[in-house]
Write a protein that holds these residues in place. Structure first.
Motif, PDB file in Angstrom:
ATOM      1  N   PHE A  90     -17.082  91.996  46.020  1.00  0.00           N
ATOM      2  CA  PHE A  90     -18.037  90.979  46.433  1.00  0.00           C
ATOM      3  C   PHE A  90     -17.572  89.589  46.003  1.00  0.00           C
ATOM      4  CE2 PHE A  90     -21.563  88.255  45.138  1.00  0.00           C
ATOM      5  CZ  PHE A  90     -22.256  88.144  46.324  1.00  0.00           C
ATOM      6  N   CYS A  91     -17.195  89.438  44.734  1.00  0.00           N
ATOM      7  CA  CYS A  91     -16.762  88.134  44.231  1.00  0.00           C
ATOM      8  C   CYS A  91     -15.506  87.655  44.946  1.00  0.00           C
ATOM      9  CB  CYS A  91     -16.520  88.207  42.726  1.00  0.00           C
ATOM     10  SG  CYS A  91     -18.006  88.460  41.732  1.00  0.00           S
ATOM     11  N   ARG A  92     -14.567  88.564  45.177  1.00  0.00           N
ATOM     12  CA  ARG A  92     -13.341  88.170  45.867  1.00  0.00           C
ATOM     13  C   ARG A  92     -13.643  87.690  47.283  1.00  0.00           C
ATOM     14  NH1 ARG A  92     -10.594  92.217  44.576  1.00  0.00           N
ATOM     15  NH2 ARG A  92     -10.893  93.553  46.398  1.00  0.00           N
ATOM     16  N   THR A  93     -14.549  88.383  47.967  1.00  0.00           N
ATOM     17  CA  THR A  93     -14.914  87.996  49.334  1.00  0.00           C
ATOM     18  C   THR A  93     -15.571  86.626  49.365  1.00  0.00           C
ATOM     19  OG1 THR A  93     -15.217  90.312  49.972  1.00  0.00           O
ATOM     20  CG2 THR A  93     -16.260  88.646  51.361  1.00  0.00           C
ATOM     21  N   ILE A  94     -16.513  86.392  48.468  1.00  0.00           N
ATOM     22  CA  ILE A  94     -17.224  85.111  48.438  1.00  0.00           C
ATOM     23  C   ILE A  94     -16.287  83.970  48.057  1.00  0.00           C
ATOM     24  CG2 ILE A  94     -19.074  83.816  47.330  1.00  0.00           C
ATOM     25  CD1 ILE A  94     -20.006  85.946  49.324  1.00  0.00           C
ATOM     26  N   ASN A  95     -15.391  84.206  47.107  1.00  0.00           N
ATOM     27  CA  ASN A  95     -14.456  83.162  46.707  1.00  0.00           C
ATOM     28  C   ASN A  95     -13.488  82.808  47.828  1.00  0.00           C
ATOM     29  OD1 ASN A  95     -15.170  82.410  43.992  1.00  0.00           O
ATOM     30  ND2 ASN A  95     -14.456  84.410  43.319  1.00  0.00           N
ATOM     31  N   GLN A  96     -13.065  83.807  48.596  1.00  0.00           N
ATOM     32  CA  GLN A  96     -12.198  83.532  49.739  1.00  0.00           C
ATOM     33  C   GLN A  96     -12.909  82.674  50.773  1.00  0.00           C
ATOM     34  OE1 GLN A  96     -11.093  87.487  50.959  1.00  0.00           O
ATOM     35  NE2 GLN A  96      -9.363  87.611  49.526  1.00  0.00           N
ATOM     36  N   LEU A  97     -14.162  83.016  51.062  1.00  0.00           N
ATOM     37  CA  LEU A  97     -14.939  82.214  52.011  1.00  0.00           C
ATOM     38  C   LEU A  97     -15.176  80.809  51.485  1.00  0.00           C
ATOM     39  CD1 LEU A  97     -17.605  84.857  53.123  1.00  0.00           C
ATOM     40  CD2 LEU A  97     -15.694  83.997  54.473  1.00  0.00           C
ATOM     41  N   ARG A  98     -15.467  80.717  50.203  1.00  0.00           N
ATOM     42  CA  ARG A  98     -15.694  79.399  49.589  1.00  0.00           C
ATOM     43  C   ARG A  98     -14.472  78.500  49.754  1.00  0.00           C
ATOM     44  NH1 ARG A  98     -14.092  77.719  44.574  1.00  0.00           N
ATOM     45  NH2 ARG A  98     -13.560  79.854  43.951  1.00  0.00           N
ATOM     46  N   LEU A  99     -13.289  79.028  49.471  1.00  0.00           N
ATOM     47  CA  LEU A  99     -12.076  78.226  49.587  1.00  0.00           C
ATOM     48  C   LEU A  99     -11.784  77.865  51.036  1.00  0.00           C
ATOM     49  CD1 LEU A  99      -9.823  80.111  47.003  1.00  0.00           C
ATOM     50  CD2 LEU A  99     -10.904  77.884  46.725  1.00  0.00           C
ATOM     51  N   GLN A 100     -12.006  78.802  51.928  1.00  0.00           N
ATOM     52  CA  GLN A 100     -11.729  78.556  53.339  1.00  0.00           C
ATOM     53  C   GLN A 100     -12.625  77.461  53.904  1.00  0.00           C
ATOM     54  OE1 GLN A 100     -12.221  82.415  55.057  1.00  0.00           O
ATOM     55  NE2 GLN A 100     -10.168  83.113  54.533  1.00  0.00           N
ATOM     56  N   TYR A 101     -13.921  77.588  53.679  1.00  0.00           N
ATOM     57  CA  TYR A 101     -14.856  76.670  54.313  1.00  0.00           C
ATOM     58  C   TYR A 101     -14.982  75.344  53.588  1.00  0.00           C
ATOM     59  CZ  TYR A 101     -16.159  80.189  57.658  1.00  0.00           C
ATOM     60  OH  TYR A 101     -16.133  81.101  58.686  1.00  0.00           O
ATOM     61  N   SER A 102     -14.829  75.336  52.275  1.00  0.00           N
ATOM     62  CA  SER A 102     -14.905  74.067  51.551  1.00  0.00           C
ATOM     63  C   SER A 102     -13.702  73.188  51.833  1.00  0.00           C
ATOM     64  CB  SER A 102     -15.025  74.299  50.046  1.00  0.00           C
ATOM     65  OG  SER A 102     -13.889  74.987  49.553  1.00  0.00           O
TER      66      SER A 102
END
Length: 222
Positions: A205-217
């Motif tokens: 879960f954390c890895r998925t959210i962090n990947q999305l965070r980096l991509q979209y931010s």
């Protein structure tokens, strides 16, 4: 991006538990009518209490949100029976399972890049619920940081106005702002999601959210 939804673990099984507890209560009524003399009154009362507790648990599960978290291009939305909070990607920092003295906590921790915008959006009703639910987390964090037992009273003072990034927050929102600052100081994160609310593996879960965070931010995904 199709919204990425994470189902709430606490909402599962509510319907089946309600059916089971209702059947148990019906069985209790039939048994009481047919075999009243077989058990003393206290035993019948205890059995009734078990049935009622099962019904209350079933109702609690049915009132829980089906989703605990949703990720979109805009950011994260956390769902709670008392409301929800929204966190845009540009305000979201590291998401991970925090530790205290080498021990992982039973929470997902979210670090904020800015606290004031989040507090401005937070509803008082949800703030009250989160303050109550995170009380044990605060006590654990304070206990780990003051082994002598002489802890700064400021850790527990959440009644004064809270000054955050040039703004002043009072009342329940101010209390929650102070709680966020305290937990950031003691643990390193402002927002917390209990692990028992998630159906997914915490690390995945954390890895998925962090990947999305980096991509979209960073606007790397269109």
């Amino acid at each position: 991006m199709t919204p990425l939804q994470f189902q709430a673990k606490t909402a599962k099984g509510g319907a089946s538990l309600l059916l089971w507890s209702s059947g148990l209560l019906l069985l209790w009524l039939l048994a009481l009518a047919a075999f009243r003399e077989l058990l003393p009154a206290t035993a019948w009362a205890m059995l009734l209490l078990v049935c009622l507790i099962a019904l209350v648990l079933a109702y609690a599960r049915l009132t829980e949100p089906w989703l605990v978290l949703e990720a979109t291009e805009q950011g994260l939305t956390f769902f709670h029976r008392k409301g929800n909070w929204v966190l845009p990607w540009q305000e979201c920092g590291l998401v991970t399972v925090p530790e205290l003295n080498g021990q992982e906590l039973a929470y997902i921790g979210i670090r904020l890049k800015q606290q004031s915008p989040f507090l401005s959006r937070l509803s008082p009703r949800l703030a009250v619920a989160l303050l109550m639910e995170q009380r044990n987390l605060l006590l654990s964090a304070v206990g780990q940081n003051c082994p002598t037992g002489q802890c700064p009273s400021a850790f527990f003072m959440e009644t004064n106005p809270c000054h955050v990034e040039g703004k002043v927050y009072k009342g329940v929102i101010g209390m929650f702002g102070q709680r966020m600052q305290t937990l950031r100081q003691l643990i390193g994160f402002e927002l917390y999601i209990p692990l028992n609310a998630l159906s997914e593996n915490p690390q995945i879960f954390c890895r998925t959210i962090n990947q999305l965070r980096l991509q979209y931010s960073e606007n790397t995904v269109t």
